[in-house]
Design a protein around this motif. Structure first.
Motif, PDB file in Angstrom:
ATOM      1  N   VAL A  92       0.822  -1.215   0.000  1.00 55.31           N
ATOM      2  CA  VAL A  92       0.000   0.000   0.000  1.00 55.31           C
ATOM      3  C   VAL A  92       0.854   1.262   0.000  1.00 55.31           C
ATOM      4  O   VAL A  92       0.388   2.334   0.368  1.00 55.31           O
ATOM      5  CB  VAL A  92      -0.941   0.024   1.215  1.00 55.31           C
ATOM      6  N   SER A  93       2.109   1.137  -0.408  1.00 51.86           N
ATOM      7  CA  SER A  93       2.979   2.308  -0.348  1.00 51.86           C
ATOM      8  C   SER A  93       4.065   2.258  -1.407  1.00 51.86           C
ATOM      9  O   SER A  93       4.350   1.196  -1.975  1.00 51.86           O
ATOM     10  CB  SER A  93       3.629   2.413   1.035  1.00 51.86           C
ATOM     11  N   PHE A  94       4.645   3.406  -1.663  1.00 54.67           N
ATOM     12  CA  PHE A  94       5.865   3.512  -2.443  1.00 54.67           C
ATOM     13  C   PHE A  94       7.000   3.847  -1.473  1.00 54.67           C
ATOM     14  O   PHE A  94       6.796   4.559  -0.484  1.00 54.67           O
ATOM     15  CB  PHE A  94       5.768   4.614  -3.504  1.00 54.67           C
ATOM     16  N   GLY A  95       8.193   3.367  -1.779  1.00 53.58           N
ATOM     17  CA  GLY A  95       9.340   3.663  -0.942  1.00 53.58           C
ATOM     18  C   GLY A  95      10.437   4.328  -1.748  1.00 53.58           C
ATOM     19  O   GLY A  95      10.879   3.790  -2.780  1.00 53.58           O
ATOM     20  N   ALA A  96      10.835   5.499  -1.324  1.00 53.26           N
ATOM     21  CA  ALA A  96      11.905   6.236  -2.013  1.00 53.26           C
ATOM     22  C   ALA A  96      13.067   6.429  -1.058  1.00 53.26           C
ATOM     23  O   ALA A  96      12.870   6.792   0.106  1.00 53.26           O
ATOM     24  CB  ALA A  96      11.395   7.576  -2.514  1.00 53.26           C
ATOM     25  N   ALA A  97      14.287   6.198  -1.522  1.00 53.30           N
ATOM     26  CA  ALA A  97      15.470   6.302  -0.676  1.00 53.30           C
ATOM     27  C   ALA A  97      16.432   7.339  -1.224  1.00 53.30           C
ATOM     28  O   ALA A  97      16.512   7.547  -2.440  1.00 53.30           O
ATOM     29  CB  ALA A  97      16.173   4.947  -0.575  1.00 53.30           C
ATOM     30  N   ALA A 136      19.216  16.779  -3.829  1.00 56.80           N
ATOM     31  CA  ALA A 136      18.581  15.512  -3.500  1.00 56.80           C
ATOM     32  C   ALA A 136      17.191  15.733  -2.901  1.00 56.80           C
ATOM     33  O   ALA A 136      16.230  15.031  -3.250  1.00 56.80           O
ATOM     34  CB  ALA A 136      19.460  14.728  -2.528  1.00 56.80           C
ATOM     35  N   ILE A 137      17.089  16.708  -2.006  1.00 57.60           N
ATOM     36  CA  ILE A 137      15.794  17.001  -1.377  1.00 57.60           C
ATOM     37  C   ILE A 137      14.790  17.473  -2.427  1.00 57.60           C
ATOM     38  O   ILE A 137      13.630  17.050  -2.438  1.00 57.60           O
ATOM     39  CB  ILE A 137      15.974  18.058  -0.280  1.00 57.60           C
ATOM     40  N   SER A 138      15.242  18.350  -3.314  1.00 60.27           N
ATOM     41  CA  SER A 138      14.358  18.842  -4.374  1.00 60.27           C
ATOM     42  C   SER A 138      13.899  17.701  -5.279  1.00 60.27           C
ATOM     43  O   SER A 138      12.723  17.626  -5.664  1.00 60.27           O
ATOM     44  CB  SER A 138      15.088  19.912  -5.196  1.00 60.27           C
ATOM     45  N   ALA A 139      14.823  16.794  -5.615  1.00 58.66           N
ATOM     46  CA  ALA A 139      14.475  15.674  -6.488  1.00 58.66           C
ATOM     47  C   ALA A 139      13.461  14.758  -5.815  1.00 58.66           C
ATOM     48  O   ALA A 139      12.533  14.248  -6.471  1.00 58.66           O
ATOM     49  CB  ALA A 139      15.736  14.898  -6.851  1.00 58.66           C
ATOM     50  N   MET A 140      13.618  14.529  -4.510  1.00 58.93           N
ATOM     51  CA  MET A 140      12.684  13.672  -3.799  1.00 58.93           C
ATOM     52  C   MET A 140      11.276  14.264  -3.805  1.00 58.93           C
ATOM     53  O   MET A 140      10.283  13.552  -4.006  1.00 58.93           O
ATOM     54  CB  MET A 140      13.166  13.480  -2.355  1.00 58.93           C
ATOM     55  N   LYS A 141      11.177  15.559  -3.630  1.00 56.30           N
ATOM     56  CA  LYS A 141       9.863  16.211  -3.679  1.00 56.30           C
ATOM     57  C   LYS A 141       9.252  16.114  -5.075  1.00 56.30           C
ATOM     58  O   LYS A 141       8.032  15.947  -5.224  1.00 56.30           O
ATOM     59  CB  LYS A 141       9.999  17.674  -3.261  1.00 56.30           C
ATOM     60  N   LYS A 142      10.107  16.195  -6.090  1.00 63.31           N
ATOM     61  CA  LYS A 142       9.620  16.081  -7.470  1.00 63.31           C
ATOM     62  C   LYS A 142       9.110  14.682  -7.774  1.00 63.31           C
ATOM     63  O   LYS A 142       8.162  14.509  -8.545  1.00 63.31           O
ATOM     64  CB  LYS A 142      10.728  16.484  -8.433  1.00 63.31           C
ATOM     65  N   VAL A 143       9.740  13.660  -7.192  1.00 64.70           N
ATOM     66  CA  VAL A 143       9.266  12.284  -7.371  1.00 64.70           C
ATOM     67  C   VAL A 143       7.848  12.151  -6.826  1.00 64.70           C
ATOM     68  O   VAL A 143       6.970  11.554  -7.458  1.00 64.70           O
ATOM     69  CB  VAL A 143      10.217  11.292  -6.672  1.00 64.70           C
ATOM     70  N   ILE A 144       7.620  12.728  -5.629  1.00 63.77           N
ATOM     71  CA  ILE A 144       6.284  12.663  -5.034  1.00 63.77           C
ATOM     72  C   ILE A 144       5.267  13.384  -5.908  1.00 63.77           C
ATOM     73  O   ILE A 144       4.170  12.872  -6.191  1.00 63.77           O
ATOM     74  CB  ILE A 144       6.304  13.271  -3.619  1.00 63.77           C
ATOM     75  N   GLN A 145       5.623  14.581  -6.379  1.00 65.80           N
ATOM     76  CA  GLN A 145       4.705  15.344  -7.214  1.00 65.80           C
ATOM     77  C   GLN A 145       4.444  14.630  -8.525  1.00 65.80           C
ATOM     78  O   GLN A 145       3.322  14.653  -9.052  1.00 65.80           O
ATOM     79  CB  GLN A 145       5.270  16.743  -7.475  1.00 65.80           C
ATOM     80  N   CYS A 146       5.472  13.982  -9.079  1.00 65.47           N
ATOM     81  CA  CYS A 146       5.306  13.224 -10.306  1.00 65.47           C
ATOM     82  C   CYS A 146       4.285  12.108 -10.114  1.00 65.47           C
ATOM     83  O   CYS A 146       3.419  11.877 -10.968  1.00 65.47           O
ATOM     84  CB  CYS A 146       6.648  12.641 -10.751  1.00 65.47           C
TER      85      CYS A 146
END
Length: 470
Positions: free
Chosen positions: A39-44, A58-68
């Protein structure tokens, strides 16, 4: 491969350069968090972040993954953001305190609307087993004192080092107790110093401290910082902590933030964390208010006062319990202030600024208004001063020019500042003051005393004001 796994466990990975690597992707179940993989996605984020934050890229990219994921319809708009440690079936410190504290500020992290839930608390029982006798504080409290102590002027790289530093300071400084309510370390962790409850959200707020100004124990909180240098996380945590206090009803909404640092007067000994205090005071500090009373006219254009009969043409702010006419020893132990007046008379009077009552601010002694003319614009100010005690900070002399159009407050200028402990002796100072304007018909003189802590007093005697140069 090294772990002999059949595939990468995470849905996505991000490196310090902001590059995003596809692991299991959007359409396959990961193997990253036991119990919630379906029930989840995991990003590292690639790297170890138990002691530091990832890069901004890295922080900006992680936020972009979520928005994507939201844009693609793979993640619901109402998703919950959590750290690996939040999974009930997992015992881990992942993703490390610095990164975990960072994601707690992001959208959709649980309790984001509750500032208390965004704090990482270190309970008192985690750093000491000693119980203390406490007295309930009166809520809501109106003041917050920020402190910086050279005893805590040591950088700590992780929780264990910071905890041991707090514990060592506690035992050596205050014998099983700590005066303040909270300490904030460079990782953004908040140490509960006064409470002994398993719920630090409550306990640290409930008891009186042992602040240097005893009169404030029942109406003030004390907060200190660990480290030689300031961190952005400390400032942000301080702000969240205050919001938490207001929301829980422990702090009034219009609370005052006051500086009460334990800095020494030797620049070599002053920890750089003092810069953090300055930043906090600039952002949250309570500015000093200008007095609104009308300063009286001087009885003449010259004055000499030894304070034996009265205070002559000198005025202190009684509301602030300011400078006081005093005689005899300022401190019975002889550790601060004079024993006699400047004329070596044990029964003689002088003006005293008592540090024990004013370490949270500055106190002012003002003269009456003296006349100025275009021809006679010079004044000679002579005085004896006594600055004794290890916590003496400074004595500043100001002139305050009153214009025709600004009857109460005109131009104010610092003409001399004397700093530091001068020892148990009276010293003479003569100062020629040039009032560089013909548009000001009146001027008064001010002495402003400030202290680093309570072990230090400042005294004045035989103040003489005459026309012309010294």
């Amino acid at each position: 491969m090294r772990l002999e796994w059949t595939d990468i466990a995470y849905s996505f990975l991000v490196d310090d350069y902001g590059t995003v690597y596809e692991g299991r992707g959007w359409d396959n179940v990961g193997s990253h968090t036991k119990g919630v993989n379906f029930v989840s996605f995991g990003a590292a984020v690639v790297g170890n972040y138990t002691k530091k934050l990832p890069t901004e890229a890295a922080i900006s990219a992680m936020k972009k993954v979520i928005q994507c994921g939201i844009d693609l319809g793979k993640i619901a708009n109402t998703y919950e953001l959590k750290g690996h440690r939040d999974a009930k079936a997992t015992k881990t410190i992942c993703p490390g305190d610095p990164l975990y504290n960072e994601i707690k500020k992001w959208d959709n992290f649980p309790n984001k609307l509750d500032p208390c839930g965004n704090l990482s608390w270190i309970e008192r029982v985690e750093w000491t087993s000693a119980k203390i006798e406490t007295k309930p504080i009166k809520h809501p409290v109106s003041k917050v004192f920020v402190y910086h102590s050279n005893n805590l002027c040591v950088d700590c790289a992780n929780y264990t080092e910071c905890r041991d530093l707090v514990k060592k300071h506690n035992w050596t400084a205050l014998e099983n107790d700590f005066a303040l309510h909270f300490i904030i370390d460079g990782l953004g962790l908040v140490y509960d110093m006064r409470g002994y409850s398993r719920d630090p959200n409550v306990s640290g707020w409930m008891d009186e401290g042992r602040l240097p100004i005893k009169a404030d124990n029942d109406k003030a909180y004390g907060i200190a910082f660990i480290g030689k240098s300031q961190t952005k996380m400390q400032v942000e945590t301080f702000e969240i902590l205050l919001k938490c206090g207001v929301q829980r009803g422990y702090l009034v909404k219009n609370y005052q933030v006051l500086n009460s640092s334990f800095n020494t007067n030797d620049p070599k000994e002053v920890c750089n964390n003092g810069l953090l205090i300055n930043e906090i005071m600039q952002k949250y500090g309570t500015p000093e208010k200008e007095e609104s009373f009308t300063i009286p006219e001087a009885s003449g254009d010259t004055s000499h006062c030894n304070f034996q009969e009265d205070t002559c043409d000198w005025y202190a702010d009684e509301a602030k319990n300011g400078w006081k006419r005093h005689r005899g020893a300022a401190d019975e132990a002889g550790m601060t202030g004079p024993l006699k007046d400047a004329d070596n008379n044990i029964n003689g009077y002088y003006f005293l600024a008592d540090a024990s009552k004013h370490i949270d601010g500055k106190i002012k002694l003002s003269s009456a208004l003296y006349p100025l003319t275009e021809v006679q614009r010079y004044y000679c100010l002579k005085f004896w001063y006594h600055m004794y005690g290890k916590d003496v900070k400074s004595l500043s002399i100001w002139i305050h020019v009153y214009s025709l159009t600004k009857l109460f407050y005109g131009e104010r200028k610092n003409v001399l500042t004397i700093t530091g402990n001068k020892g148990p002796k009276w010293l003479l100072q003569a100062l020629t003051i040039d009032i560089e304007t013909i548009w000001a018909p009146k001027v008064n003189f001010e002495f402003v005393a400030s202290f680093g802590n309570y072990l230090g007093d400042i005294a004045l005697d035989n103040i003489e004001i005459t026309r012309g140069k010294c």
